[in-house]
Design a protein around this motif. Sequence first.
Motif, PDB file in Angstrom:
ATOM      1  N   ARG A   1       0.830  -1.207   0.000  1.00 34.94           N
ATOM      2  CA  ARG A   1       0.000   0.000   0.000  1.00 34.94           C
ATOM      3  C   ARG A   1       0.860   1.250   0.000  1.00 34.94           C
ATOM      4  NH1 ARG A   1      -3.177   2.022   5.238  1.00 34.94           N
ATOM      5  NH2 ARG A   1      -1.021   2.627   5.675  1.00 34.94           N
ATOM      6  N   GLU A   2       1.915   1.229   0.830  1.00 33.74           N
ATOM      7  CA  GLU A   2       2.796   2.388   0.888  1.00 33.74           C
ATOM      8  C   GLU A   2       3.458   2.639  -0.455  1.00 33.74           C
ATOM      9  OE1 GLU A   2       6.567   4.049   3.545  1.00 33.74           O
ATOM     10  OE2 GLU A   2       5.725   2.054   3.898  1.00 33.74           O
ATOM     11  N   ALA A   3       3.931   1.519  -1.090  1.00 28.46           N
ATOM     12  CA  ALA A   3       4.556   1.681  -2.402  1.00 28.46           C
ATOM     13  C   ALA A   3       3.542   2.179  -3.422  1.00 28.46           C
ATOM     14  CB  ALA A   3       5.177   0.354  -2.847  1.00 28.46           C
ATOM     15  N   THR A   4       2.303   1.640  -3.320  1.00 27.58           N
ATOM     16  CA  THR A   4       1.251   2.077  -4.257  1.00 27.58           C
ATOM     17  C   THR A   4       0.920   3.536  -4.040  1.00 27.58           C
ATOM     18  OG1 THR A   4       0.358  -0.168  -4.259  1.00 27.58           O
ATOM     19  CG2 THR A   4      -1.066   1.582  -5.083  1.00 27.58           C
ATOM     20  N   PHE A   5       0.719   3.907  -2.775  1.00 29.11           N
ATOM     21  CA  PHE A   5       0.401   5.298  -2.469  1.00 29.11           C
ATOM     22  C   PHE A   5       1.468   6.240  -2.998  1.00 29.11           C
ATOM     23  CE2 PHE A   5      -2.654   4.988   1.401  1.00 29.11           C
ATOM     24  CZ  PHE A   5      -3.570   4.374   0.569  1.00 29.11           C
ATOM     25  N   ASN A   6       2.726   5.873  -2.777  1.00 36.98           N
ATOM     26  CA  ASN A   6       3.806   6.765  -3.149  1.00 36.98           C
ATOM     27  C   ASN A   6       4.001   6.870  -4.657  1.00 36.98           C
ATOM     28  OD1 ASN A   6       4.456   7.494  -0.522  1.00 36.98           O
ATOM     29  ND2 ASN A   6       5.835   5.749  -0.258  1.00 36.98           N
ATOM     30  N   ASN A   7       3.424   5.949  -5.422  1.00 36.37           N
ATOM     31  CA  ASN A   7       3.573   5.991  -6.872  1.00 36.37           C
ATOM     32  C   ASN A   7       2.284   6.360  -7.586  1.00 36.37           C
ATOM     33  OD1 ASN A   7       6.447   4.846  -7.613  1.00 36.37           O
ATOM     34  ND2 ASN A   7       5.697   3.597  -5.915  1.00 36.37           N
ATOM     35  N   LEU A   8       1.254   6.728  -6.824  1.00 37.81           N
ATOM     36  CA  LEU A   8       0.014   7.164  -7.445  1.00 37.81           C
ATOM     37  C   LEU A   8       0.194   8.541  -8.074  1.00 37.81           C
ATOM     38  CD1 LEU A   8      -2.705   6.114  -4.842  1.00 37.81           C
ATOM     39  CD2 LEU A   8      -2.332   5.129  -7.096  1.00 37.81           C
ATOM     40  N   PHE A   9      -0.577   8.774  -9.138  1.00 44.89           N
ATOM     41  CA  PHE A   9      -0.562  10.091  -9.754  1.00 44.89           C
ATOM     42  C   PHE A   9      -1.300  11.098  -8.873  1.00 44.89           C
ATOM     43  CE2 PHE A   9      -2.319  13.279 -12.717  1.00 44.89           C
ATOM     44  CZ  PHE A   9      -1.122  13.765 -13.233  1.00 44.89           C
ATOM     45  N   GLU A  10      -2.264  10.592  -8.087  1.00 43.21           N
ATOM     46  CA  GLU A  10      -3.023  11.458  -7.195  1.00 43.21           C
ATOM     47  C   GLU A  10      -2.267  11.665  -5.885  1.00 43.21           C
ATOM     48  OE1 GLU A  10      -7.696  11.043  -7.570  1.00 43.21           O
ATOM     49  OE2 GLU A  10      -6.738   9.089  -7.308  1.00 43.21           O
ATOM     50  N   ALA A  11      -2.489  12.825  -5.270  1.00 44.30           N
ATOM     51  CA  ALA A  11      -1.985  13.091  -3.924  1.00 44.30           C
ATOM     52  C   ALA A  11      -3.035  12.616  -2.931  1.00 44.30           C
ATOM     53  CB  ALA A  11      -1.716  14.581  -3.735  1.00 44.30           C
ATOM     54  N   ILE A  12      -2.602  11.839  -1.923  1.00 42.59           N
ATOM     55  CA  ILE A  12      -3.532  11.230  -0.971  1.00 42.59           C
ATOM     56  C   ILE A  12      -3.085  11.546   0.448  1.00 42.59           C
ATOM     57  CG2 ILE A  12      -4.411   9.045  -0.057  1.00 42.59           C
ATOM     58  CD1 ILE A  12      -4.286   7.907  -2.820  1.00 42.59           C
ATOM     59  N   GLY A  13      -4.049  11.916   1.269  1.00 44.08           N
ATOM     60  CA  GLY A  13      -3.829  12.115   2.701  1.00 44.08           C
ATOM     61  C   GLY A  13      -5.031  11.603   3.464  1.00 44.08           C
ATOM     62  N   VAL A  14      -4.784  10.869   4.530  1.00 42.27           N
ATOM     63  CA  VAL A  14      -5.853  10.332   5.371  1.00 42.27           C
ATOM     64  C   VAL A  14      -5.819  11.082   6.698  1.00 42.27           C
ATOM     65  CG1 VAL A  14      -6.776   8.307   6.532  1.00 42.27           C
ATOM     66  CG2 VAL A  14      -5.724   8.072   4.277  1.00 42.27           C
ATOM     67  N   PHE A  15      -6.947  11.698   7.047  1.00 42.37           N
ATOM     68  CA  PHE A  15      -7.064  12.469   8.278  1.00 42.37           C
ATOM     69  C   PHE A  15      -7.902  11.692   9.284  1.00 42.37           C
ATOM     70  CE2 PHE A  15      -5.973  15.627   5.171  1.00 42.37           C
ATOM     71  CZ  PHE A  15      -5.180  16.540   5.855  1.00 42.37           C
ATOM     72  N   ALA A  16      -7.424  11.675  10.545  1.00 44.20           N
ATOM     73  CA  ALA A  16      -8.148  10.991  11.607  1.00 44.20           C
ATOM     74  C   ALA A  16      -9.351  11.827  12.029  1.00 44.20           C
ATOM     75  CB  ALA A  16      -7.224  10.735  12.803  1.00 44.20           C
ATOM     76  N   GLY A  17     -10.170  11.226  12.911  1.00 41.58           N
ATOM     77  CA  GLY A  17     -11.387  11.907  13.340  1.00 41.58           C
ATOM     78  C   GLY A  17     -11.120  13.203  14.073  1.00 41.58           C
ATOM     79  N   ASP A  18      -9.942  13.345  14.696  1.00 43.74           N
ATOM     80  CA  ASP A  18      -9.613  14.591  15.398  1.00 43.74           C
ATOM     81  C   ASP A  18      -8.968  15.627  14.495  1.00 43.74           C
ATOM     82  OD1 ASP A  18      -7.244  13.321  14.939  1.00 43.74           O
ATOM     83  OD2 ASP A  18      -6.510  13.416  17.007  1.00 43.74           O
ATOM     84  N   GLY A  19      -8.940  15.351  13.175  1.00 41.80           N
ATOM     85  CA  GLY A  19      -8.407  16.320  12.231  1.00 41.80           C
ATOM     86  C   GLY A  19      -6.914  16.231  12.013  1.00 41.80           C
ATOM     87  N   ARG A  20      -6.240  15.226  12.575  1.00 42.13           N
ATOM     88  CA  ARG A  20      -4.794  15.086  12.385  1.00 42.13           C
ATOM     89  C   ARG A  20      -4.493  14.235  11.157  1.00 42.13           C
ATOM     90  NH1 ARG A  20      -1.471  16.787  16.311  1.00 42.13           N
ATOM     91  NH2 ARG A  20      -2.370  17.411  18.306  1.00 42.13           N
ATOM     92  N   LEU A  21      -3.413  14.613  10.455  1.00 38.16           N
ATOM     93  CA  LEU A  21      -2.976  13.863   9.284  1.00 38.16           C
ATOM     94  C   LEU A  21      -2.398  12.526   9.742  1.00 38.16           C
ATOM     95  CD1 LEU A  21      -2.518  13.811   6.211  1.00 38.16           C
ATOM     96  CD2 LEU A  21      -0.266  14.820   6.635  1.00 38.16           C
ATOM     97  N   HIS A  22      -2.958  11.433   9.216  1.00 32.73           N
ATOM     98  CA  HIS A  22      -2.557  10.098   9.660  1.00 32.73           C
ATOM     99  C   HIS A  22      -1.627   9.421   8.654  1.00 32.73           C
ATOM    100  CE1 HIS A  22      -2.716   6.378  11.808  1.00 32.73           C
ATOM    101  NE2 HIS A  22      -3.283   5.732  10.807  1.00 32.73           N
ATOM    102  N   VAL A  23      -1.999   9.438   7.379  1.00 33.25           N
ATOM    103  CA  VAL A  23      -1.219   8.793   6.319  1.00 33.25           C
ATOM    104  C   VAL A  23      -1.153   9.759   5.141  1.00 33.25           C
ATOM    105  CG1 VAL A  23      -1.046   6.798   4.781  1.00 33.25           C
ATOM    106  CG2 VAL A  23      -1.979   6.507   7.081  1.00 33.25           C
TER     107      VAL A  23
END
Length: 759
Positions: free
Chosen positions: A426-448
């Motif tokens: 997943r990490e390798a896939t995320f890092n090679n995606l054309f899209e920029a991706i960020g996952v935010f937790a319920g408290d508004g903090r950047l998680h991934v």
Amino acid sequence: MLTLTTGNAAIVGAVLALWTIGAAWAVFSGMSMRRRAADAAGEAGRLHQLLGASPAVPMLVRSDGRVEAPEKLGDWLGLGRIPNFIVDFAGTGNGLSEDDAHGLARDVMAAQKSAKAFVRSMRPQESHRTLLMQGARAPAAIGGGVLVWVYDATESQAEIGQLSSEVARLTRAFDALTLLIEAAPIPMWHRGPDLRLTLVNRAYVEAVDAASADDAVARGLELVEMAGGVGPIATASAARDAGEVRSRTVPATIGGQRRSVRIVDVPLGEAGVAGYALDNDELERAHGAFRRFADTQRDTLDRLSAGVAQFEADRSLSFCNMPFQRMFALKPEWVADRPEFDRVLERMREAGRVPEVRDFPGWKAERREWFTSAEGATEEAWLLAGGSHLRVVAQPLPDGGLLLIFEDRTEQIQLASARDTLLRVREATFNNLFEAIGVFAGDGRLHVWNNKFRDIWGFDEALLATHPRVDTLAEAAAPILSSPQRASLIRDLVRTATIERKARSGRVALKDGRHFEFAAVPLPDGNALFTMLDITDSRRIERALRDRTDALEAADKLKSLFVANMSYELRTPLTSIGGFAEMLSQGYAGDLSDQAGEYVKAILDSVTKLGLLVDDVLQMTQSAAQLIAVDRETVDLVQMLDAVAAERQEAVAAKSQTLVRDFGADTGRVGIDARPLREAIGLLVDGAIADTPEGGRILLHASGTGQGALLVVSDNGPGSGADRDMLDEIRALVGPAGGTVTAMAEPGEGTAVQIILVR
């Protein structure tokens, strides 16, 4: 010379003899008195010493109030010397207080007058001593007055205080014990040395149905009757004589019910015998409940996937569940022999279910230490030869036994390994995606996040590693946006996705000219997915396509205008051809032969068809170009619908169908071009007649609304729906006049098409 006669000589001799005897007596008497004086002085010295060592000091108060006392009393009172009178015992900072001095004087005066003895306790000022004074009238031998003995009661008072505290403590303990016995739920009693009841509690009173505890004691009500020829007093006597606790189980009537109770007699020495009764019925029920609990617990353990084994203090196997037996290939009959701990480990080794070790005896010895481990539970991970993984928990028990739990974690470890692999993928896939991706937790903090997310915004990796809140990221992203105030949109989208659980999207432009489309989507785990896609190239293509579309639309409008103009131009010669052909057919140019008449008729038919084609082309081109000139007129909808229905009566009758007209009184009139509307209604009715089988039913409905009118054509046919092309044609007919068309179909129920007209 004096001559003594015999008589005189005798007298003189007698006198001398008497004088000699008197002198001897005087000497003897003097020596005796001297000895008695020495003895008296010695006795006085001894008495003085005894008086000095005595805990009490005498104080003599004469009849005139004068005081005689040893200096020791002055030391006790904190005075340098003994004052002459009692009232002078009061001093400033020493001696007695004014109240104590005057009180003592009053007691002495009362003793002088009425011979009344007194006792008074007092404490000198600035002293820790407590003095106890006991006074009474003095014997006449010492001159009368009042003799007061003063005792130093400091230690006695402290001891009395301690004893008082101890008595109070014992009293409280006795009261608490009495309340505890009284509140006990089981009958309890006490027998005196004569074995008669002296004390019973409330439970005893209720058990024997007595009015009160005093009533039960007074009447000597016994809890149990004779059993086996032995009464309760006899068993209490046996316990007292043997000096040991005795118990027996006997029947008794308690609360009107016959029950089995266990009577316990406890000898208390000279204090008698105490006793209590336990309900065996409840005890048996408790034992039964415990056995059922144990059986349920073992059944539950058998249903677990983990293996459980319990060893007693002698290291014998007392219990193991079925998963344990299956895990280590142990037969039930072998387990039933309660094998020893070492033997169990050896059998586990034979089954290949222990780690491979070089020194197996030493390994066993280390495992035996589990029984006496002072650190509590021990946990180990066993890697077996076949690749299996066992998690072992050894818990020493309070009774010296041991509880072992074996959990097969092979699948879990494999899943964890697979999960780690998936995470890396997943990490390798995320890092090679054309899209920029960020996952935010319920408290508004950047998680991934992936590399694209970091690179687009130019965020520092150290900042991202702190898992910042979306507010911090929005503030850091504002300077690179073409409109910095748009950074708040990022924060709003993430909050909407995490808190309101709604998806939102938007677009943003950077200062370097790039454009991004982003979206925030709520995830099932409460987080939010934030994505960004670079649409810079698509924006350029979109702009180019839009420009081309505008050019094509302009050309299409020119084409439509050209066709419309040509259609109008074609009508003029068609009208002329039709008019001349009509004149020829009517004989204006003379009579025509039959063949010529047929030719003229063919010309007229062709002109009619060509005129219709020209009208259709004109209508379509004007509709596409929005150039149709609506010939609005006030139309009576009921009359128009009646005419449409009448024109199709023959077609309806041919299929034995029923055409129902349902026209409301509020239908009224509308301002609209009547020709295309009538044509549209006709097409709908024709379609309904064609789709409805023989004997079917067709409804033509009309009613008025607040803004216009509602027209409905429905049938009870197969419900396959109206033909799409026909609906498009109808929409083209009524659309320019502001009408809307909708269709509904239900399989097996029929089709309904409605037209809404605006007045």
